[in-house]
Design a protein around this motif. Sequence first.
Motif, PDB file in Angstrom:
ATOM      1  N   ASP A  48     -27.377 -45.709  31.092  1.00  0.00           N
ATOM      2  CA  ASP A  48     -26.518 -44.798  30.636  1.00  0.00           C
ATOM      3  C   ASP A  48     -27.199 -43.658  29.643  1.00  0.00           C
ATOM      4  O   ASP A  48     -28.062 -43.365  29.828  1.00  0.00           O
ATOM      5  N   VAL A  49     -25.542 -43.181  29.988  1.00  0.00           N
ATOM      6  CA  VAL A  49     -26.128 -41.575  29.787  1.00  0.00           C
ATOM      7  C   VAL A  49     -24.886 -40.979  28.611  1.00  0.00           C
ATOM      8  O   VAL A  49     -23.949 -42.082  28.244  1.00  0.00           O
ATOM      9  N   CYS A  50     -25.832 -40.254  27.372  1.00  0.00           N
ATOM     10  CA  CYS A  50     -24.733 -39.926  26.458  1.00  0.00           C
ATOM     11  C   CYS A  50     -25.002 -38.818  25.873  1.00  0.00           C
ATOM     12  O   CYS A  50     -26.364 -37.941  26.382  1.00  0.00           O
ATOM     13  N   PHE A  51     -23.710 -38.040  26.725  1.00  0.00           N
ATOM     14  CA  PHE A  51     -23.590 -36.581  25.844  1.00  0.00           C
ATOM     15  C   PHE A  51     -23.462 -36.394  24.162  1.00  0.00           C
ATOM     16  O   PHE A  51     -22.617 -37.625  23.547  1.00  0.00           O
ATOM     17  N   TRP A  52     -23.806 -34.953  23.535  1.00  0.00           N
ATOM     18  CA  TRP A  52     -23.204 -35.007  22.713  1.00  0.00           C
ATOM     19  C   TRP A  52     -22.384 -33.885  23.458  1.00  0.00           C
ATOM     20  O   TRP A  52     -23.399 -33.098  23.966  1.00  0.00           O
ATOM     21  N   TYR A  53     -21.319 -33.434  22.757  1.00  0.00           N
ATOM     22  CA  TYR A  53     -19.750 -32.084  23.961  1.00  0.00           C
ATOM     23  C   TYR A  53     -19.153 -31.591  22.845  1.00  0.00           C
ATOM     24  O   TYR A  53     -18.840 -32.620  22.158  1.00  0.00           O
ATOM     25  N   ASN A  54     -18.550 -30.677  22.941  1.00  0.00           N
ATOM     26  CA  ASN A  54     -18.112 -29.915  22.244  1.00  0.00           C
ATOM     27  C   ASN A  54     -16.066 -30.517  23.175  1.00  0.00           C
ATOM     28  O   ASN A  54     -16.789 -29.842  24.341  1.00  0.00           O
ATOM     29  N   ILE A  55     -15.469 -30.959  22.115  1.00  0.00           N
ATOM     30  CA  ILE A  55     -14.366 -31.400  22.877  1.00  0.00           C
ATOM     31  C   ILE A  55     -12.892 -30.543  22.725  1.00  0.00           C
ATOM     32  O   ILE A  55     -12.593 -30.520  22.047  1.00  0.00           O
ATOM     33  N   GLU A  91      -5.835 -27.402  20.593  1.00  0.00           N
ATOM     34  CA  GLU A  91      -5.641 -26.230  18.434  1.00  0.00           C
ATOM     35  C   GLU A  91      -7.262 -26.528  18.144  1.00  0.00           C
ATOM     36  O   GLU A  91      -7.294 -25.278  16.922  1.00  0.00           O
ATOM     37  N   LYS A  92      -8.103 -27.945  18.452  1.00  0.00           N
ATOM     38  CA  LYS A  92      -8.945 -27.701  18.126  1.00  0.00           C
ATOM     39  C   LYS A  92     -10.010 -28.051  18.576  1.00  0.00           C
ATOM     40  O   LYS A  92      -9.983 -28.419  20.190  1.00  0.00           O
ATOM     41  N   ILE A  93     -11.526 -27.107  18.532  1.00  0.00           N
ATOM     42  CA  ILE A  93     -12.796 -28.039  19.172  1.00  0.00           C
ATOM     43  C   ILE A  93     -13.617 -29.527  18.718  1.00  0.00           C
ATOM     44  O   ILE A  93     -13.993 -28.196  16.808  1.00  0.00           O
ATOM     45  N   ILE A  94     -13.800 -30.719  18.904  1.00  0.00           N
ATOM     46  CA  ILE A  94     -14.490 -31.260  18.094  1.00  0.00           C
ATOM     47  C   ILE A  94     -15.501 -31.447  18.736  1.00  0.00           C
ATOM     48  O   ILE A  94     -15.660 -32.179  19.874  1.00  0.00           O
ATOM     49  N   LEU A  95     -16.971 -31.250  17.868  1.00  0.00           N
ATOM     50  CA  LEU A  95     -17.790 -32.514  18.120  1.00  0.00           C
ATOM     51  C   LEU A  95     -18.089 -33.579  17.987  1.00  0.00           C
ATOM     52  O   LEU A  95     -17.372 -35.101  17.219  1.00  0.00           O
ATOM     53  N   THR A  96     -18.398 -34.383  19.460  1.00  0.00           N
ATOM     54  CA  THR A  96     -18.184 -35.298  20.702  1.00  0.00           C
ATOM     55  C   THR A  96     -18.756 -35.851  20.652  1.00  0.00           C
ATOM     56  O   THR A  96     -20.264 -35.548  21.291  1.00  0.00           O
ATOM     57  N   SER A  97     -19.362 -37.308  20.164  1.00  0.00           N
ATOM     58  CA  SER A  97     -20.347 -38.596  21.254  1.00  0.00           C
ATOM     59  C   SER A  97     -19.909 -39.581  21.860  1.00  0.00           C
ATOM     60  O   SER A  97     -18.538 -39.855  21.824  1.00  0.00           O
ATOM     61  N   GLY A  98     -20.412 -39.479  23.636  1.00  0.00           N
ATOM     62  CA  GLY A  98     -19.320 -39.532  24.517  1.00  0.00           C
ATOM     63  C   GLY A  98     -20.693 -40.499  25.087  1.00  0.00           C
ATOM     64  O   GLY A  98     -21.850 -40.440  25.565  1.00  0.00           O
TER      65      GLY A  98
END
Length: 111
Positions: free
Chosen positions: A69-76, A80-87
């Motif tokens: 498994d791989v988990c990223f924290w990324y800005n998407i 109009e918006k940049i959202i901090l997300t975990s995938g």
Amino acid sequence: MMNNTVNIAEKFIQYLNEENFEKAESCLAPDFKFNGVLGSREGASVYINDMKKMKFKYKILQTFTSGEDVCFWYNINMGEKIILTSGWYEITDGKIHSLKVVFDPRPLLNN
């Protein structure tokens, strides 16, 4: 094995950023499942068709692995918006079988 799984997840993000949706779909298992804050999708082609419309751009901030498994924290960048997300990418046999995404949806809902 970890390096290969991180590589497939990173390649998937790269292909989405490049809008190379055919190569992005090749990273997914046909029975791919997506679960997110605002909905879910079943099937690689269904998910990729949505990505073609949304054209999100991803900036990976941190990578974590556990087994395959791989988990990223990324800005998407959603336009109009940049959202901090975990995938969380569940990978088996070199293909992404599922993706679970969490983020605070309030910036998207308070337009």
